[in-house]
Design an enzyme around this catalytic site. Structure first.
Site, PDB file in Angstrom:
ATOM      1  N   TYR A 141      61.791 -39.854  39.970  1.00 31.60           N
ATOM      2  CA  TYR A 141      63.304 -39.246  39.719  1.00 31.60           C
ATOM      3  C   TYR A 141      63.165 -38.070  39.076  1.00 31.60           C
ATOM      4  CZ  TYR A 141      67.820 -38.283  37.800  1.00 31.60           C
ATOM      5  OH  TYR A 141      69.045 -37.759  37.339  1.00 31.60           O
TER       6      TYR A 141
ATOM      7  N   GLU B 232      69.848 -33.217  40.936  1.00 35.78           N
ATOM      8  CA  GLU B 232      69.049 -34.460  41.073  1.00 35.78           C
ATOM      9  C   GLU B 232      68.033 -34.701  42.309  1.00 35.78           C
ATOM     10  OE1 GLU B 232      71.162 -38.038  38.755  1.00 35.78           O
ATOM     11  OE2 GLU B 232      71.837 -37.734  40.697  1.00 35.78           O
TER      12      GLU B 232
END
Length: 393
Positions: free
Chosen positions: A109, A196
């Protein structure tokens, strides 16, 4: 303003961030043509909606023949996709992304946001890519790594190296730095509020690729980015919120049954707090602004009553820039022009408040006046509880 994945990946490509080859399609035939253009024997088909958890909702699938791809695209396009992050009605699917598959070695991530407590841009990363980052932060906070960027110097190479070693990507420090530097430039140059990649993957060929793209742009900066503003997809937004924005109103849908119309964001939040304190639930946040007008008030009422869950409306106005008597005239004009059956409680305070309350009292409208915010909150909650659904009070 949110962007779709395919729009975000185009920005990634423009800033030198590696992404899998892909094509976007609006019809099943376009999807089939896109798959042929990719020149692979397998494809990942992704529904394009402004919501996470698409895989859990059946909006992402790996397909291995053209018939299955055509049928899946046909089923997705024009449907509403329900995910853990949407309402029960789901989000409309108007585009699908056809993407070349990736042989994943590991998922990570990587994201950027503004840490308002530090007044800094912060990178967040984790070895637990592909999972809900909120759950990781709550259950395994040690898995969340952060890099705080000083605005005077920007992202420094040593920060990327440190993060690479922490993620187990010591052999890919230069690639990770190029990706992070590109993301930082994108974030600052386009006035983003959130970015993101979940997941950022290391494939079996030793390449780092952004398999997803979630981008949120600061609405207040859109006037500087007219090209980005054209990417807005109204179909993915709350209809009432989009309508309010067109009229210069600040509206957010909530889950209660007390509609709120207030001037000033702070006063609006205080109003919602008082409603909660006395056992009610606000149906919305609505700031009509300090320089409101009768037209804005009328539109605000229309937006509030378009929510079928609303059983009462609390109008809380502090007269400053606009005097209370002018606000009262606007309320009267608005209520005479729309069919309103739910009870309305009005609290006016500030400049010409007495004159405003007198105008409301002299009107032929069923409006309950309140002397204080506490009084107003209690009165509207009581009136809403007594109001039978679909009938006038």
């Amino acid at each position: 303003m949110n962007l779709h994945e395919y729009q975000g990946k185009q920005l990634f490509h423009d800033y030198g961030i590696p992404v899998p080859e892909s094509r976007v399609a609006a019809t099943a035939e376009e999807a089939l043509a896109a798959a042929k253009m990719l020149g692979t024997s397998r494809w990942v088909v992704k529904a394009q909606v402004h919501a996470g958890g698409r895989g859990k909702g059946g909006g992402v699938k790996l397909l291995e023949n053209e018939t299955a791809l055509h049928d899946y695209a046909t089923a997705l396009l024009g449907s509403h996709l329900v995910t853990p992050q949407t309402s029960a009605q789901g989000q409309p699917v108007e585009h699908v992304l056809i993407e070349a598959p990736c042989d994943i070695e590991h998922e990570f991530y990587l994201g950027i946001l503004v840490d308002r407590t530090r007044s800094r841009i912060v990178f967040m990363a984790s070895t637990e890519g592909g999972m809900d980052i909120e759950d990781i932060a709550r259950k395994q906070p040690g898995k969340i790594l952060t890099v705080v960027v000083h605005p005077a110097v920007g992202l420094m190479p040593y920060q990327s190296r440190k993060l690479a070693f922490s993620l187990g990507l010591a052999q890919h420090t230069r690639t990770l730095h190029r990706i992070m530097a590109g993301l930082y430039r994108l974030f600052t140059e386009k006035d983003l509020s959130l970015l993101e990649i979940n997941p950022l993957v290391l494939n079996k060929q030793g390449e780092l690729l952004a398999l997803d793209a979630k981008i949120n742009i600061d609405d207040n900066a859109l006037y500087r980015h007219t090209g980005l503003a054209t990417l807005r997809d109204i179909s993915q937004e709350d209809e009432k919120e989009a309508r309010a924005a067109e009229h210069g109103l600040h509206y957010v849908s909530l889950e209660g049954d007390i509609g709120c119309m207030v001037n000033g964001a702070g006063l609006a939040m205080a109003t919602m707090d008082l409603i909660n304190l006395y056992g009610g639930q606000p149906a919305n946040f609505l700031d009509v602004g300090g320089g409101t007008s009768a037209g804005k008030v009328a539109e605000a009422f229309k937006i509030i009553i378009s929510d079928p869950s609303v059983k009462g409306i609390l109008v809380n106005i502090f007269g400053g820039i606009v005097h209370c008597d002018l606000i009262a005239e606007g309320i009267i004009q608005a209520l005479r022009n729309i069919q309103l059956t739910v009870p309305v409680v009005v609290r006016l305070e500030g400049t010409n408040a007495h004159a405003g309350r007198a105008l409301l009292a002299q009107s032929d409208l069923t409006i309950t006046a309140a002397e204080s915010l506490d009084d107003a909150a209690q009165k509207i909650i009581a009136a809403a509880r007594e109001w039978p659904q679909g009938k006038a009070k």
